[in-house]
Design a protein around this motif. Sequence first.
Motif, PDB file in Angstrom:
ATOM      1  N   ALA A 181      -6.864  -1.658  -5.483  1.00 44.33           N
ATOM      2  CA  ALA A 181      -6.950  -0.208  -5.317  1.00 44.33           C
ATOM      3  C   ALA A 181      -7.375   0.455  -6.629  1.00 44.33           C
ATOM      4  CB  ALA A 181      -5.605   0.351  -4.868  1.00 44.33           C
TER       5      ALA A 181
ATOM      6  N   LYS B  56      -8.284  -3.512   3.692  1.00 42.91           N
ATOM      7  CA  LYS B  56      -9.646  -3.728   4.165  1.00 42.91           C
ATOM      8  C   LYS B  56      -9.575  -4.408   5.525  1.00 42.91           C
ATOM      9  CE  LYS B  56     -14.161  -5.733   2.980  1.00 42.91           C
ATOM     10  NZ  LYS B  56     -14.961  -6.499   1.978  1.00 42.91           N
TER      11      LYS B  56
ATOM     12  N   GLN C  72      -2.463  -1.816  -3.706  1.00 43.11           N
ATOM     13  CA  GLN C  72      -3.584  -2.348  -2.938  1.00 43.11           C
ATOM     14  C   GLN C  72      -4.052  -1.329  -1.914  1.00 43.11           C
ATOM     15  OE1 GLN C  72      -1.468  -6.005  -1.572  1.00 43.11           O
ATOM     16  NE2 GLN C  72      -3.271  -7.110  -2.280  1.00 43.11           N
ATOM     17  N   ASP C  73      -5.294  -1.531  -1.468  1.00 45.39           N
ATOM     18  CA  ASP C  73      -5.804  -0.821  -0.311  1.00 45.39           C
ATOM     19  C   ASP C  73      -6.039  -1.837   0.803  1.00 45.39           C
ATOM     20  OD1 ASP C  73      -5.898   1.894  -1.105  1.00 45.39           O
ATOM     21  OD2 ASP C  73      -7.685   1.479  -2.334  1.00 45.39           O
TER      22      ASP C  73
ATOM     23  N   ARG D 258      -8.364   1.619   4.517  1.00 43.76           N
ATOM     24  CA  ARG D 258      -9.316   2.451   3.777  1.00 43.76           C
ATOM     25  C   ARG D 258     -10.736   1.949   4.016  1.00 43.76           C
ATOM     26  NH1 ARG D 258      -9.793   3.784  -2.774  1.00 43.76           N
ATOM     27  NH2 ARG D 258     -11.953   4.552  -2.647  1.00 43.76           N
ATOM     28  N   TYR D 259     -10.896   0.642   4.046  1.00 40.19           N
ATOM     29  CA  TYR D 259     -12.221   0.032   4.175  1.00 40.19           C
ATOM     30  C   TYR D 259     -12.353  -0.662   5.537  1.00 40.19           C
ATOM     31  CZ  TYR D 259     -12.024   0.584  -0.908  1.00 40.19           C
ATOM     32  OH  TYR D 259     -11.878   1.086  -2.181  1.00 40.19           O
TER      33      TYR D 259
ATOM     34  N   ASP E 175     -16.065   3.257   3.657  1.00 43.12           N
ATOM     35  CA  ASP E 175     -14.907   3.707   2.879  1.00 43.12           C
ATOM     36  C   ASP E 175     -14.429   5.050   3.427  1.00 43.12           C
ATOM     37  OD1 ASP E 175     -13.039   4.564   1.022  1.00 43.12           O
ATOM     38  OD2 ASP E 175     -14.330   4.270  -0.719  1.00 43.12           O
TER      39      ASP E 175
ATOM     40  N   CYS F  20       0.838  -1.199   0.000  1.00 37.50           N
ATOM     41  CA  CYS F  20       0.000   0.000   0.000  1.00 37.50           C
ATOM     42  C   CYS F  20       0.875   1.252   0.000  1.00 37.50           C
ATOM     43  CB  CYS F  20      -0.912  -0.022   1.228  1.00 37.50           C
ATOM     44  SG  CYS F  20      -2.101   1.318   1.313  1.00 37.50           S
ATOM     45  N   LYS F  21       0.653   2.110  -0.980  1.00 38.93           N
ATOM     46  CA  LYS F  21       1.387   3.376  -1.083  1.00 38.93           C
ATOM     47  C   LYS F  21       2.906   3.154  -1.084  1.00 38.93           C
ATOM     48  CE  LYS F  21      -2.219   6.253   1.012  1.00 38.93           C
ATOM     49  NZ  LYS F  21      -3.245   5.197   1.130  1.00 38.93           N
TER      50      LYS F  21
ATOM     51  N   TYR G   7       0.158   5.219   5.937  1.00 42.00           N
ATOM     52  CA  TYR G   7      -0.011   4.162   4.941  1.00 42.00           C
ATOM     53  C   TYR G   7      -0.552   2.866   5.543  1.00 42.00           C
ATOM     54  CZ  TYR G   7       4.543   2.630   6.783  1.00 42.00           C
ATOM     55  OH  TYR G   7       5.573   2.237   7.598  1.00 42.00           O
TER      56      TYR G   7
END
Length: 513
Positions: free
Chosen positions: A436, A444, A441-442, A475-476, A505, A406-407, A471
């Motif tokens: 993402a 969850k 990716q994000d 997000r979810y 979200d 992620c990031k 980071y």
Amino acid sequence: MINNIRGFIADFSAKARNFPERVFADFNDEAITFGRLENESASFAAELRLRGLKAGARVAVMMRNSPETLSLLLGIAKAGAAWVPINAQQKGDGLRYILEHSRPELVVCEQGFVPVLADCGAKIRAEAVITIGDCRDERSLESILQKNLEFAETAPDASELFAIMYTSGTTGRPKGVRVTHGMLRLAGEAVRTLTAMKPADVFFVWEPFFHIGGAQLLVLPIIEDVKLAMVDRFSATRFWEQVRNSGATHIHYLGGILQILLKQPETALDRQHKVRIAWGAGCLNDIWPKFRDRFGVEIRECYGMTEASSITTCNTEGVVGSVGKAMPWYRIDIEDENGNPLPADHRGEIVVRSSLDGALFKGYLDNPEATDRALVNGALRTGDSGTLDSNGNLWFHGRMTDSVRCKGENVSAWEVEHVVAAHPAVEDCAVIGVAADVGEQDIKLFVKAKSGNSIDPDQLSRWLSERLASYQIPRYIAIVADFERTPSQRIMKHLLPRELNDCWDRLEEPARA
């Protein structure tokens, strides 16, 4: 220091001859003696020969713990057959895969599981199935165990295959770990060291034998004059009553068992027991002192894998949060992705080596690619992240593969989960990576609230933003009623939904003040 590994069947039979009335285990208060186990296991081993099964033949077993379980497993071991334990919760494609991959010549299961076997799609001949649950049927396991057949073959040695134990499969298809008689014996010797067991101790057994955490207990009454106190299943509400009634001196934990027990209402009986030591893996730093102080027991944490005879390190010094130091027959190194050793307090992959032949497994069943990834130049690359401190204590940081990119950062799911679990309203949680909109990716996050509590995703996210790097913040967030788990109470992450229409979200929330 153990210089060579022995098997356990010869020692079991010798003890049964010399002390037939000695109690091996109690099952729900029913005493099971060495003599009974010797006779019943001999009958089953002889039955295997009558059916044409030779040493090395595979016998799949799908049943919960029962008095017959011990006789069955010892009988399989006596005959030199390979036990294929199957999670009693398995069904469908997962069950079909294990049966087709292991190719057993015989399947032993509870009567109630016969339809589950039929529905999974695996091709199993009806005559290759032995059921338990109908003692009136002369073909049932109960009847076979009572045949009083003799079996006088030489006991298998340490290098022979005892079991093909499939990994939990929390992130993908399970792999069949080839476990030898010597590896199971060594697991028992490690438990001896970890738990400081002594004659007359009683080990409470709630964990199913189809998990390595349960299977390793099979050898304890053989190598030491201790007794198992078995129950048919784990019950949080009855746990301490069962422990008190059994006179147990040791309890075992995995996954979230300690957290589950801590959630039970406090009573004046919390310390009314004989337990000296709670031992296992997965005790969080904040849970350790709470459990120790409330129930008055010593916590002994360990680390290990089925591939390395179950237990690799043990913490006998009470260093809170550490999984301890390597067993005398192992060496632990922390290495980077190129196999270079890292200095103290640097994070990398946990790598296990042993000068004791047979302490590490020889490979996965029919999976040379996975074997080559795990065994490199005689060393077991665990796929786990860890650090060694200057005193040689190992600190576990989760699965390296259980991470989210992620990031531009690799985010350890374990680290995020550890922080989330500290929230006062959270009972349990799990983190996965999802696709993402832009980039890799994000994150969850799935959370289950404690009884009587509710969780507001926005408030939880704000709470996490004060404790996690930017980071690392999910997000979810999805609120769930419960999780599907393995027998050791690990959350089955591969079953968690990756859809995004069932969750809150963070990026869709109005700009925060």
